[in-house]
Design a protein around this motif. Structure first.
Motif, PDB file in Angstrom:
ATOM      1  N   ALA A 126       0.842  -1.200   0.000  1.00 41.21           N
ATOM      2  CA  ALA A 126       0.000   0.000   0.000  1.00 41.21           C
ATOM      3  C   ALA A 126       0.878   1.251   0.000  1.00 41.21           C
ATOM      4  O   ALA A 126       0.629   2.193  -0.767  1.00 41.21           O
ATOM      5  N   ALA A 127       1.923   1.257   0.823  1.00 40.62           N
ATOM      6  CA  ALA A 127       2.822   2.412   0.884  1.00 40.62           C
ATOM      7  C   ALA A 127       3.575   2.582  -0.434  1.00 40.62           C
ATOM      8  O   ALA A 127       3.752   3.702  -0.915  1.00 40.62           O
ATOM      9  N   LEU A 128       4.011   1.484  -1.030  1.00 33.93           N
ATOM     10  CA  LEU A 128       4.721   1.574  -2.306  1.00 33.93           C
ATOM     11  C   LEU A 128       3.794   2.046  -3.425  1.00 33.93           C
ATOM     12  O   LEU A 128       4.193   2.850  -4.271  1.00 33.93           O
ATOM     13  N   LEU A 129       2.562   1.563  -3.442  1.00 31.73           N
ATOM     14  CA  LEU A 129       1.608   2.025  -4.457  1.00 31.73           C
ATOM     15  C   LEU A 129       1.370   3.528  -4.324  1.00 31.73           C
ATOM     16  O   LEU A 129       1.169   4.228  -5.319  1.00 31.73           O
ATOM     17  N   ALA A 130       1.430   4.032  -3.098  1.00 31.94           N
ATOM     18  CA  ALA A 130       1.213   5.462  -2.859  1.00 31.94           C
ATOM     19  C   ALA A 130       2.456   6.301  -3.146  1.00 31.94           C
ATOM     20  O   ALA A 130       2.335   7.436  -3.629  1.00 31.94           O
ATOM     21  N   LEU A 131       3.654   5.771  -2.869  1.00 28.90           N
ATOM     22  CA  LEU A 131       4.861   6.606  -2.873  1.00 28.90           C
ATOM     23  C   LEU A 131       5.873   6.326  -3.974  1.00 28.90           C
ATOM     24  O   LEU A 131       6.729   7.171  -4.252  1.00 28.90           O
ATOM     25  N   ALA A 132       5.828   5.160  -4.589  1.00 27.73           N
ATOM     26  CA  ALA A 132       6.819   4.826  -5.616  1.00 27.73           C
ATOM     27  C   ALA A 132       6.650   5.720  -6.839  1.00 27.73           C
ATOM     28  O   ALA A 132       5.535   6.129  -7.182  1.00 27.73           O
ATOM     29  N   ASP A 133       7.759   6.008  -7.491  1.00 22.96           N
ATOM     30  CA  ASP A 133       7.736   6.812  -8.709  1.00 22.96           C
ATOM     31  C   ASP A 133       7.222   6.011  -9.901  1.00 22.96           C
ATOM     32  O   ASP A 133       6.522   6.544 -10.756  1.00 22.96           O
ATOM     33  N   ASN A 134       7.595   4.734  -9.953  1.00 22.02           N
ATOM     34  CA  ASN A 134       7.196   3.877 -11.064  1.00 22.02           C
ATOM     35  C   ASN A 134       6.590   2.590 -10.530  1.00 22.02           C
ATOM     36  O   ASN A 134       7.171   1.948  -9.643  1.00 22.02           O
ATOM     37  N   LEU A 135       5.436   2.217 -11.082  1.00 20.93           N
ATOM     38  CA  LEU A 135       4.759   0.974 -10.737  1.00 20.93           C
ATOM     39  C   LEU A 135       4.812   0.069 -11.958  1.00 20.93           C
ATOM     40  O   LEU A 135       4.343   0.457 -13.032  1.00 20.93           O
ATOM     41  N   ILE A 136       5.382  -1.127 -11.782  1.00 21.51           N
ATOM     42  CA  ILE A 136       5.551  -2.048 -12.898  1.00 21.51           C
ATOM     43  C   ILE A 136       4.937  -3.385 -12.520  1.00 21.51           C
ATOM     44  O   ILE A 136       5.353  -4.009 -11.536  1.00 21.51           O
ATOM     45  N   GLU A 137       3.946  -3.819 -13.292  1.00 21.21           N
ATOM     46  CA  GLU A 137       3.315  -5.108 -13.030  1.00 21.21           C
ATOM     47  C   GLU A 137       4.066  -6.200 -13.787  1.00 21.21           C
ATOM     48  O   GLU A 137       4.265  -6.099 -14.996  1.00 21.21           O
ATOM     49  N   LEU A 138       4.510  -7.219 -13.047  1.00 22.34           N
ATOM     50  CA  LEU A 138       5.078  -8.416 -13.664  1.00 22.34           C
ATOM     51  C   LEU A 138       3.943  -9.417 -13.770  1.00 22.34           C
ATOM     52  O   LEU A 138       3.149  -9.565 -12.839  1.00 22.34           O
ATOM     53  N   LYS A 139       3.866 -10.111 -14.872  1.00 22.27           N
ATOM     54  CA  LYS A 139       2.700 -10.957 -15.106  1.00 22.27           C
ATOM     55  C   LYS A 139       3.040 -12.436 -15.020  1.00 22.27           C
ATOM     56  O   LYS A 139       4.125 -12.867 -15.369  1.00 22.27           O
ATOM     57  N   THR A 140       2.066 -13.186 -14.528  1.00 25.39           N
ATOM     58  CA  THR A 140       2.105 -14.640 -14.549  1.00 25.39           C
ATOM     59  C   THR A 140       0.715 -15.100 -14.962  1.00 25.39           C
ATOM     60  O   THR A 140      -0.190 -14.278 -15.135  1.00 25.39           O
ATOM     61  N   ILE A 141       0.547 -16.396 -15.126  1.00 28.81           N
ATOM     62  CA  ILE A 141      -0.730 -16.880 -15.649  1.00 28.81           C
ATOM     63  C   ILE A 141      -1.411 -17.861 -14.707  1.00 28.81           C
ATOM     64  O   ILE A 141      -0.768 -18.592 -13.962  1.00 28.81           O
ATOM     65  N   CYS A 142      -2.721 -17.871 -14.812  1.00 34.64           N
ATOM     66  CA  CYS A 142      -3.585 -18.831 -14.129  1.00 34.64           C
ATOM     67  C   CYS A 142      -3.548 -20.142 -14.924  1.00 34.64           C
ATOM     68  O   CYS A 142      -3.130 -20.165 -16.085  1.00 34.64           O
ATOM     69  N   HIS A 143      -4.040 -21.203 -14.323  1.00 41.99           N
ATOM     70  CA  HIS A 143      -4.085 -22.492 -15.031  1.00 41.99           C
ATOM     71  C   HIS A 143      -4.945 -22.437 -16.292  1.00 41.99           C
ATOM     72  O   HIS A 143      -4.806 -23.253 -17.193  1.00 41.99           O
ATOM     73  N   CYS A 144      -5.835 -21.433 -16.383  1.00 40.92           N
ATOM     74  CA  CYS A 144      -6.696 -21.291 -17.569  1.00 40.92           C
ATOM     75  C   CYS A 144      -6.022 -20.505 -18.687  1.00 40.92           C
ATOM     76  O   CYS A 144      -6.553 -20.424 -19.793  1.00 40.92           O
ATOM     77  N   GLY A 145      -4.858 -19.906 -18.401  1.00 40.79           N
ATOM     78  CA  GLY A 145      -4.149 -19.131 -19.404  1.00 40.79           C
ATOM     79  C   GLY A 145      -4.341 -17.632 -19.288  1.00 40.79           C
ATOM     80  O   GLY A 145      -3.619 -16.869 -19.912  1.00 40.79           O
ATOM     81  N   ARG A 146      -5.310 -17.195 -18.486  1.00 40.59           N
ATOM     82  CA  ARG A 146      -5.516 -15.763 -18.271  1.00 40.59           C
ATOM     83  C   ARG A 146      -4.477 -15.231 -17.294  1.00 40.59           C
ATOM     84  O   ARG A 146      -3.847 -15.981 -16.556  1.00 40.59           O
ATOM     85  N   LYS A 147      -4.329 -13.900 -17.266  1.00 38.64           N
ATOM     86  CA  LYS A 147      -3.389 -13.277 -16.330  1.00 38.64           C
ATOM     87  C   LYS A 147      -3.821 -13.571 -14.895  1.00 38.64           C
ATOM     88  O   LYS A 147      -4.982 -13.398 -14.533  1.00 38.64           O
ATOM     89  N   ALA A 148      -2.876 -14.018 -14.065  1.00 41.85           N
ATOM     90  CA  ALA A 148      -3.141 -14.266 -12.648  1.00 41.85           C
ATOM     91  C   ALA A 148      -2.892 -12.981 -11.865  1.00 41.85           C
ATOM     92  O   ALA A 148      -1.837 -12.364 -12.003  1.00 41.85           O
ATOM     93  N   THR A 149      -3.876 -12.600 -11.068  1.00 42.95           N
ATOM     94  CA  THR A 149      -3.759 -11.395 -10.246  1.00 42.95           C
ATOM     95  C   THR A 149      -3.999 -11.688  -8.769  1.00 42.95           C
ATOM     96  O   THR A 149      -3.818 -10.808  -7.936  1.00 42.95           O
ATOM     97  N   MET A 150      -4.416 -12.901  -8.450  1.00 33.21           N
ATOM     98  CA  MET A 150      -4.810 -13.260  -7.090  1.00 33.21           C
ATOM     99  C   MET A 150      -3.883 -14.357  -6.549  1.00 33.21           C
ATOM    100  O   MET A 150      -3.333 -15.136  -7.320  1.00 33.21           O
ATOM    101  N   ASN A 151      -3.770 -14.397  -5.217  1.00 38.16           N
ATOM    102  CA  ASN A 151      -2.961 -15.415  -4.549  1.00 38.16           C
ATOM    103  C   ASN A 151      -3.865 -16.262  -3.667  1.00 38.16           C
ATOM    104  O   ASN A 151      -4.292 -15.804  -2.608  1.00 38.16           O
ATOM    105  N   LEU A 152      -4.185 -17.455  -4.103  1.00 42.81           N
ATOM    106  CA  LEU A 152      -5.030 -18.357  -3.327  1.00 42.81           C
ATOM    107  C   LEU A 152      -4.162 -19.104  -2.324  1.00 42.81           C
ATOM    108  O   LEU A 152      -3.172 -19.735  -2.705  1.00 42.81           O
ATOM    109  N   ARG A 153      -4.514 -19.016  -1.037  1.00 46.50           N
ATOM    110  CA  ARG A 153      -3.838 -19.824  -0.020  1.00 46.50           C
ATOM    111  C   ARG A 153      -4.584 -21.143   0.079  1.00 46.50           C
ATOM    112  O   ARG A 153      -5.814 -21.151   0.168  1.00 46.50           O
ATOM    113  N   VAL A 154      -3.851 -22.244   0.053  1.00 46.06           N
ATOM    114  CA  VAL A 154      -4.476 -23.561   0.127  1.00 46.06           C
ATOM    115  C   VAL A 154      -4.058 -24.271   1.414  1.00 46.06           C
ATOM    116  O   VAL A 154      -2.966 -24.080   1.927  1.00 46.06           O
ATOM    117  N   GLY A 155      -4.987 -25.094   1.899  1.00 51.66           N
ATOM    118  CA  GLY A 155      -4.723 -25.907   3.076  1.00 51.66           C
ATOM    119  C   GLY A 155      -4.041 -27.204   2.677  1.00 51.66           C
ATOM    120  O   GLY A 155      -3.790 -27.465   1.498  1.00 51.66           O
TER     121      GLY A 155
END
Length: 191
Positions: A129-158
């Motif tokens: 949150a602090a970096l999103l507010a204060l950083a000069d440059n925001l760069i998104e690195l991308k990875t993919i979901c098992h379906c091939g779409r861009k992954a944006t969420m982190n599922l915690r599993v038991g």
């Protein structure tokens, strides 16, 4: 002009790999870097940054109460520092992010921070949150979901592999504990 950069993504996007490559690039040109890793993250050992593809390097273990600015200023006075790189930057405190801006603004050293944007409940980490507010440059690195779409969420599993909705915000883990997913499949996994 030096800047603060925040490279963010979901799990498994190669943040640590990019950090280590960036440090290597500086070293290849004869420039010194300082690497930091939060002391809370001991997966690769205390004071180590390790990528999932096997690259690793020594780093300073950074406790939550460490003043990064004072450490970098002292190191820079002894021998010039060309760049500061911080892994798992989501674990920084607001004060430490502000210290990163001081490193950039007062010492004229670029600061490259790599970390997660959100936790397993889709909530911002304090450092993120602090970096999103204060950083000069925001760069998104991308990875993919098992379906091939861009992954944006982190599922915690038991232990049973099922998605978890509740728990402490910070639980250190890797592929055995977290799965990067697109929002749709994240929501389906928690239904």
């Amino acid at each position: 002009m030096s800047k603060v950069y925040f490279y963010y993504s979901a799990m498994n996007a190669g943040k640590s790999t990019v950090l280590l490559q960036s440090s290597h690039n500086y070293h290849e040109r004869g420039m010194r870097t300082l690497l930091f890793s939060p002391a809370i993250d001991t997966r690769a050992g205390v004071g180590r940054i390790k990528s999932r593809i096997g690259l690793d390097a020594a780093a300073m273990a950074l406790p939550a109460d460490e003043n990064i600015f004072h450490h970098v200023r002292s190191a820079h006075a002894a021998q010039p520092v060309a760049c500061v790189l911080i892994d798992e930057a989501q674990f920084l405190t607001r004060a430490q992010v502000e210290q990163c801006t001081d490193i950039s603004d007062e010492l004229h050293i670029p600061v490259l921070c790599y970390g997660l944007r959100t936790d397993f409940q889709a909530q911002l980490f304090p450092g993120s949150a602090a970096l999103l507010a204060l950083a000069d440059n925001l760069i998104e690195l991308k990875t993919i979901c098992h379906c091939g779409r861009k992954a944006t969420m982190n599922l915690r599993v038991g232990p049973d592999g099922r998605g978890l909705k509740e728990g402490a915000q910070v639980e250190i883990g890797g592929n055995e504990r977290y799965v990067a997913m697109c929002r749709r499949h994240y929501k389906e996994a928690l239904a």
